[in-house]
Motif scaffolding. Sequence first.
Motif, PDB file in Angstrom:
ATOM      1  N   TRP A   1       0.847  -1.189   0.000  1.00 41.08           N
ATOM      2  CA  TRP A   1       0.000   0.000   0.000  1.00 41.08           C
ATOM      3  C   TRP A   1       0.885   1.242   0.000  1.00 41.08           C
ATOM      4  O   TRP A   1       2.013   1.187   0.506  1.00 41.08           O
ATOM      5  CB  TRP A   1      -0.866   0.014   1.254  1.00 41.08           C
ATOM      6  CG  TRP A   1      -1.927  -1.036   1.277  1.00 41.08           C
ATOM      7  CD1 TRP A   1      -2.273  -1.884   0.258  1.00 41.08           C
ATOM      8  CD2 TRP A   1      -2.778  -1.356   2.376  1.00 41.08           C
ATOM      9  NE1 TRP A   1      -3.293  -2.706   0.666  1.00 41.08           N
ATOM     10  CE2 TRP A   1      -3.624  -2.409   1.953  1.00 41.08           C
ATOM     11  CE3 TRP A   1      -2.927  -0.864   3.669  1.00 41.08           C
ATOM     12  CZ2 TRP A   1      -4.595  -2.965   2.776  1.00 41.08           C
ATOM     13  CZ3 TRP A   1      -3.889  -1.421   4.489  1.00 41.08           C
ATOM     14  CH2 TRP A   1      -4.709  -2.455   4.044  1.00 41.08           C
TER      15      TRP A   1
ATOM     16  N   ASN B   1      -5.751   5.175  10.253  1.00 41.16           N
ATOM     17  CA  ASN B   1      -4.593   4.406  10.729  1.00 41.16           C
ATOM     18  C   ASN B   1      -3.724   5.267  11.643  1.00 41.16           C
ATOM     19  O   ASN B   1      -3.205   4.782  12.644  1.00 41.16           O
ATOM     20  CB  ASN B   1      -3.762   3.910   9.546  1.00 41.16           C
ATOM     21  CG  ASN B   1      -4.403   2.706   8.861  1.00 41.16           C
ATOM     22  OD1 ASN B   1      -5.363   2.132   9.365  1.00 41.16           O
ATOM     23  ND2 ASN B   1      -3.880   2.332   7.713  1.00 41.16           N
TER      24      ASN B   1
ATOM     25  N   VAL C   1      -2.626   4.325  15.218  1.00 40.52           N
ATOM     26  CA  VAL C   1      -1.215   4.040  15.479  1.00 40.52           C
ATOM     27  C   VAL C   1      -0.577   5.123  16.352  1.00 40.52           C
ATOM     28  O   VAL C   1       0.204   4.826  17.240  1.00 40.52           O
ATOM     29  CB  VAL C   1      -0.444   3.896  14.153  1.00 40.52           C
ATOM     30  CG1 VAL C   1       1.048   3.684  14.412  1.00 40.52           C
ATOM     31  CG2 VAL C   1      -0.999   2.720  13.344  1.00 40.52           C
TER      32      VAL C   1
ATOM     33  N   LEU D   1       3.178   5.601   7.693  1.00 39.48           N
ATOM     34  CA  LEU D   1       2.427   4.345   7.720  1.00 39.48           C
ATOM     35  C   LEU D   1       1.882   4.037   6.329  1.00 39.48           C
ATOM     36  O   LEU D   1       1.956   4.872   5.428  1.00 39.48           O
ATOM     37  CB  LEU D   1       1.281   4.437   8.730  1.00 39.48           C
ATOM     38  CG  LEU D   1       0.351   5.644   8.714  1.00 39.48           C
ATOM     39  CD1 LEU D   1      -0.617   5.616   7.554  1.00 39.48           C
ATOM     40  CD2 LEU D   1      -0.438   5.681  10.015  1.00 39.48           C
ATOM     41  N   HIS D   2       1.359   2.837   6.184  1.00 37.66           N
ATOM     42  CA  HIS D   2       0.765   2.436   4.906  1.00 37.66           C
ATOM     43  C   HIS D   2      -0.761   2.556   4.962  1.00 37.66           C
ATOM     44  O   HIS D   2      -1.372   2.256   5.981  1.00 37.66           O
ATOM     45  CB  HIS D   2       1.138   0.994   4.566  1.00 37.66           C
ATOM     46  CG  HIS D   2       2.587   0.805   4.269  1.00 37.66           C
ATOM     47  ND1 HIS D   2       3.479   0.398   5.224  1.00 37.66           N
ATOM     48  CD2 HIS D   2       3.291   1.002   3.129  1.00 37.66           C
ATOM     49  CE1 HIS D   2       4.696   0.340   4.685  1.00 37.66           C
ATOM     50  NE2 HIS D   2       4.609   0.702   3.408  1.00 37.66           N
TER      51      HIS D   2
END
Lengths: 271, 94
Positions: free
Chosen positions: B5, B37, B41, B26-27
């Motif tokens: 991703w 996300n 996260v 992040l992905h």
Amino acid sequence: MSTNKLKYLLQLADNALILGHRISEWTGHGPVLEQDIAITNTALDHLGQARSLYQYAAETYNQLSENDKTDFFASPVFLNHTQPVTEDTLAYLRDGWDFRNALLVEQPNGDWAYTIARSFFYDHYSVLLYTALKDSSDATIAAVAEKSLKEALYHHRWSSEWVIRLGDGTEESKARMQEAIDERWAFSGELLTPSEADNTMLKAGIGIDLDALKATWFTNVEDILSQATLNIPSKEAWMHEGGKTGTHSEHLGYILAEMQYMQRAYPGMEW
Amino acid sequence: MNNEWPLWEIFIRSKTGLDHKHVGSLHAVDAEMAIENARDVYTRRMEGVSIWAVESKYIHASNPDDAGELYDPANDKVYRHPTFYDLPIELKHM
């Protein structure tokens, strides 16, 4: 009255605990690290809701008359327990037939689409549930509902977006999402079908009118499924029932075996 | 074929009034998921009140090899610092 309130609290708490436990099985196995953390956060939210409700349920149980107490549960280990009942006693020492969660939440995770479909149906229910329960005449339930609603709103946003993403995704993701929606559909009806405890609590001003929420639930779910370009299952479909009154699928036993093992083998163990 | 991703850079504002600070990457498949996300996260311990997500490919960075010509010329230009003003004694915290 008190026994019905206890049944009602257990319906709510057991849903949260069992779904939270199911979702927590993904911990360390999520499809990507970010979603692994996301779904683990969600599991902890459910567990937190369960704790608040079990604490109140324990208080309610401890106030029952001795007769009501002996009649209420049929779990030998629970009944042999001599200390005052706590949230832990309720979670770890009851057998399956004393659990009142809906059958939906005990269904296995399957693939990601199955997990999403289960959460999707439940999250749309819990947003309506907690929104209405905020006005409960019972101050403790109203307070738990207010706190839980914020979490539920995020859960329902998260699961709805996944339904749309997979449904309106690739050919394979669409097929898998559709299969999961179709298969899990028959478990969605029980959430909004009133039990005796639901009806009694509604009359007492403590509970909510599930029948009145059915149409909204369906419209909201239908809206997301359309955005996801998925087929919408029939409103008239036959639905599973029984969880709310303690008749469960074989899956619950396996969940409890794993979840309760430590406390049964080493009573009162802490770490 | 690359099945990863896309990568996103995440900026979090820790309090209203402060600026967004880069916290990591992040992905995610899209901007909505990147923000969610990031929420899961990077803000699960109450670190933030606002999130920016920028797809990493849109960040243009200076080349470390150019550090000499870009930054060194400022070394001997102390007069660019506002340290040559006489401040009144009453004025504190400057």
